[in-house]
Design an enzyme around this catalytic site. Structure first.
Site, mmCIF file in Angstrom:
data_model
loop_
_atom_site.group_PDB
_atom_site.id
_atom_site.type_symbol
_atom_site.label_atom_id
_atom_site.label_comp_id
_atom_site.label_asym_id
_atom_site.label_seq_id
_atom_site.Cartn_x
_atom_site.Cartn_y
_atom_site.Cartn_z
ATOM 1 C CD GLU A 144 -53.653 9.395 43.243
ATOM 2 O OE1 GLU A 144 -53.173 8.698 42.537
ATOM 3 O OE2 GLU A 144 -54.360 10.471 43.153
ATOM 4 C CE LYS A 168 -74.961 13.085 31.185
ATOM 5 N NZ LYS A 168 -75.451 13.151 32.618
ATOM 6 C CD1 TRP A 208 -72.356 8.274 31.257
ATOM 7 C CD2 TRP A 208 -71.640 10.336 30.930
ATOM 8 N NE1 TRP A 208 -72.753 8.941 32.395
ATOM 9 C CE2 TRP A 208 -72.154 10.307 32.180
ATOM 10 C CE3 TRP A 208 -71.062 11.470 30.497
ATOM 11 C CZ2 TRP A 208 -72.135 11.197 33.015
ATOM 12 C CZ3 TRP A 208 -71.009 12.567 31.344
ATOM 13 C CH2 TRP A 208 -71.317 12.460 32.587
ATOM 14 C CB THR A 261 -50.496 12.761 41.094
ATOM 15 O OG1 THR A 261 -50.573 14.226 41.294
ATOM 16 C CG2 THR A 261 -51.044 12.087 42.386
HETATM 17 P P1 ADP Z 1 -52.167 11.442 36.915
HETATM 18 O O1 ADP Z 1 -53.227 11.438 37.416
HETATM 19 O O2 ADP Z 1 -51.478 12.762 36.914
HETATM 20 O O3 ADP Z 1 -52.084 11.367 35.229
HETATM 21 P P2 ADP Z 1 -51.117 8.911 37.586
HETATM 22 O O4 ADP Z 1 -49.776 8.395 36.891
HETATM 23 O O5 ADP Z 1 -51.509 8.602 38.911
HETATM 24 O O6 ADP Z 1 -51.146 10.505 37.272
HETATM 25 O O7 ADP Z 1 -52.323 8.529 36.496
HETATM 26 C C1 ADP Z 1 -53.284 7.639 37.005
HETATM 27 C C2 ADP Z 1 -54.048 7.523 35.988
HETATM 28 O O8 ADP Z 1 -53.603 7.146 34.649
HETATM 29 C C3 ADP Z 1 -55.215 6.674 36.203
HETATM 30 O O9 ADP Z 1 -56.344 7.433 36.942
HETATM 31 C C4 ADP Z 1 -56.082 6.704 34.736
HETATM 32 O O10 ADP Z 1 -56.871 7.824 34.397
HETATM 33 C C5 ADP Z 1 -54.812 6.614 33.975
HETATM 34 N N1 ADP Z 1 -54.451 5.249 33.357
HETATM 35 C C6 ADP Z 1 -53.571 4.475 34.281
HETATM 36 N N2 ADP Z 1 -53.480 3.222 33.571
HETATM 37 C C7 ADP Z 1 -54.461 3.168 32.616
HETATM 38 C C8 ADP Z 1 -54.549 2.049 31.626
HETATM 39 N N3 ADP Z 1 -54.377 1.017 31.364
HETATM 40 N N4 ADP Z 1 -55.692 2.699 30.753
HETATM 41 C C9 ADP Z 1 -56.394 3.903 30.674
HETATM 42 N N5 ADP Z 1 -56.160 4.705 31.483
HETATM 43 C C10 ADP Z 1 -54.925 4.480 32.399
#
Ligand code: ADP
Length: 537
Positions: free
Chosen positions: A327, A436, A441, A181
């Site tokens: 993931e 919050k 929220w 990640t």
């Molecule tokens: P990291 O968690 O380190 O940023 P990832 O590349 O796995 O690494 O990121 C996944 C996260 O990116 C998601 O859990 C979400 O928070 C965000 N994300 C992915 N796609 C979108 C989207 N279309 N809109 C909003 N958030 C997104």
């Protein structure tokens, strides 16, 4: 019951063989460091991939061994994408935007045995070579320079030896890929992809109601191949014999527009930051050439703001919004217009298109609140939890993170979402970024997306700042477009009609830039740190 179907493993080896059988003439184009275009066909791709696979086995690759790559997007990286898993190894794509010591940490944690590195990235490798111990380092002569120096293997020499391949047929549950990640919210964690997961992900994400990839497409993964298997597109495109176009190291808007136009790209994928740059260039008419009308721009990794989707429509380019994470291989939901909404006016559809989309088949979603599963009413936010055959069941060699999975086997995504009655998921925040106020929220993402629609705003991030009465209140941190002035009052007035009063940021801070992660996401941890001493008057 006996006598059902054949046991036929779902492996990348099948996709590779299919590429040879059916699509030998399809083309793969890569932009090289000197801007020249390298072209060859699937036939050569297939031959070189087999040669690389057998070369890796000759130098000692055994089942389950990790082979790291430190590479841009191009044909040789695609070869590694298939050769490593088809030889029984695990392709570990290293993120070249990380700090060198973080790259070293990740390579050591994964216990990578071999490294394939672009010659243009050797200076980066040199910065952490003392901290790692790859047994062999294979260098791609991407810039057409000298053959690899002593101590390195030359990639071209390895693939030039076309003797009989000694590939082993992987099992569908064998590990094929590994990606960490990006660490937006903590230390990087490794996710291991099986052949089966990658194949099912390719099949599902190619569907017409998902990324809609087909043989006639020309696909350009702008998203770096060191991010989550470049969203599955290298596998999906090869499975279908689509033409593939790779941008190499040239990710600036002008180079991309030029490449899209030259090669008639019909589908490209990248994070919203990339598309924001492309949009600006198009608006300033900096892209010299015409793009294919109806070209699809897949946007994911962060929210694609509604104003961006609208703006691209004016150029005849369609933003396709999707959601995923490391993931989840990564694609989980993709936006398309469902039949019951198809008759709505385009204006009414924009808020729908800005949602993150509908789950793919075999990908299950739920939003969970303290009171249990939230209704699919498009209004009740809860933690997004997911499960499916391409969702990780654990992290690589990291027992400490077990609480990322619920006792009944769902992955906690760390995202907050609503799900509406049509099944569209809308991400409203990350749990760690929630604001919050007085027990309610406030969605930072909604505010950010709205602010992005103001003509003077380049980008905005909204963060929580502690407040004596309300617990927390939102502060909007805004980057103005060059040469544009805008006041706090004007921004407030702009937001007023769109939100409940208590959602409106109490203050606006103007900055030159918002800190970003290696994957182009706003780094709110750092921003909160930056505004740690902020006091409400
Ligand atoms: P990291 O968690 O380190 O940023 P990832 O590349 O796995 O690494 O990121 C996944 C996260 O990116 C998601 O859990 C979400 O928070 C965000 N994300 C992915 N796609 C979108 C989207 N279309 N809109 C909003 N958030 C997104």
């Amino acid at each position: 019951m006996q006598g059902t179907m054949m046991r036929f493993p779902l492996t990348l080896a099948h996709l590779l063989e299919r590429a040879r059988r059916l699509y030998a003439r399809s083309e793969i184009v890569s932009r090289l460091p000197d801007q020249a275009l390298h072209r060859y066909t699937y036939r050569e791709f297939h031959e070189r991939t087999l040669a690389l696979a057998s070369a890796l086995q000759r130098i000692g690759l055994s089942r389950g061994d990790r082979v790291a790559t430190l590479m841009w997007n191009h044909h040789a990286h695609l070869e590694a994408y298939f050769a490593v898993p088809c030889a029984g190894g695990v392709l570990h794509t290293l993120n070249l935007r990380l700090h060198p010591s973080d790259i070293a940490y990740i390579a050591n944690h994964a216990r990578d045995r071999f490294l394939i590195v672009d010659d243009v990235l050797l200076p980066l490798y040199e910065q952490f070579r003392d901290q790692v111990s790859f047994e062999r380092v294979i260098v791609t002569p991407l810039s057409g320079g000298e053959p690899a120096a002593a101590g390195y293997d030359d990639y071209e020499n390895l693939v030039a030896a076309r003797n009989a391949p000694i590939l082993r047929d992987p099992d569908e549950n064998d590990a094929a890929g590994l990606c960490y990640t990006s660490g937006t919210t903590g230390r990087p964690k490794g996710v291991v992809y099986s052949h089966r997961a990658l194949v099912l992900h390719s099949l599902a994400s190619a569907l017409p109601d998902a990324l809609a990839v087909s043989n006639g497409d020309t696909v350009c993964p702008v998203v770096p191949m060191f991010h989550v298997n470049a969203w599955g597109l290298p596998f999906t495109a090869v499975m279908l014999g689509a033409k593939l176009v790779f941008p190499g190291p040239h990710l600036d808007a002008e180079s991309l527009i030029d490449l899209f136009a030259r090669e008639r790209v019909t589908l490209a994928a990248g994070v919203p930051t990339i598309w924001a740059g492309v949009l600006q260039a198009l608006e300033k008419k900096r892209g010299r050439r015409a793009l294919v009308q109806g070209m699809r721009l897949v946007a994911g990794g962060a929210a694609a703001p509604e104003p961006m989707i609208r703006a691209f429509d004016k150029f005849g380019l369609r933003v396709v919004h999707g959601w995923g994470m490391t993931e989840t291989t990564p694609v989980g939901t993709v936006n398309f217009i469902r039949r019951e909404l198809a008759r709505l006016d385009p204006e009414e559809l924009y808020p729908v298109r800005a949602k993150q989309g509908v789950p793919l088949p075999f990908f299950e979603v739920r939003a969970v609140t303290d009171a249990g599963e939230a209704p699919w009413d498009g209004a009740t936010p809860g933690e997004l939890q997911v499960r499916g055959p391409w969702v990780a069941a654990s992290y690589h060699d990291l027992a400490a993170e077990r609480d990322k999975w619920t006792p009944d086997g769902w992955l906690r995504t760390g995202d907050v979402a609503t799900i509406d009655s049509h099944g569209y998921v809308k991400i409203t925040d990350r749990i760690k970024d929630l604001i919050k106020s007085g027990g309610e929220w406030i969605s930072s993402l909604d505010l950010e997306n709205a602010l992005a629609g103001h003509p003077a705003v380049q980008e905005a991030a909204v963060i929580a700042i502690p407040h004596v009465t309300w617990g927390e209140r939102p502060l909007a941190v805004v980057v103005r477009k060059p040469g544009h002035a805008v006041s706090t009052e004007e921004l407030r007035r702009y937001l007023e009609p769109k939100f409940a009063k208590f959602w409106l940021p109490d203050a606006f801070a103007f900055v030159d830039e918002i800190p970003r992660t290696s994957t182009g996401k706003m780094m709110k941890v750092k921003l909160r740190e930056q505004f740690r001493d902020w006091r409400w008057d």
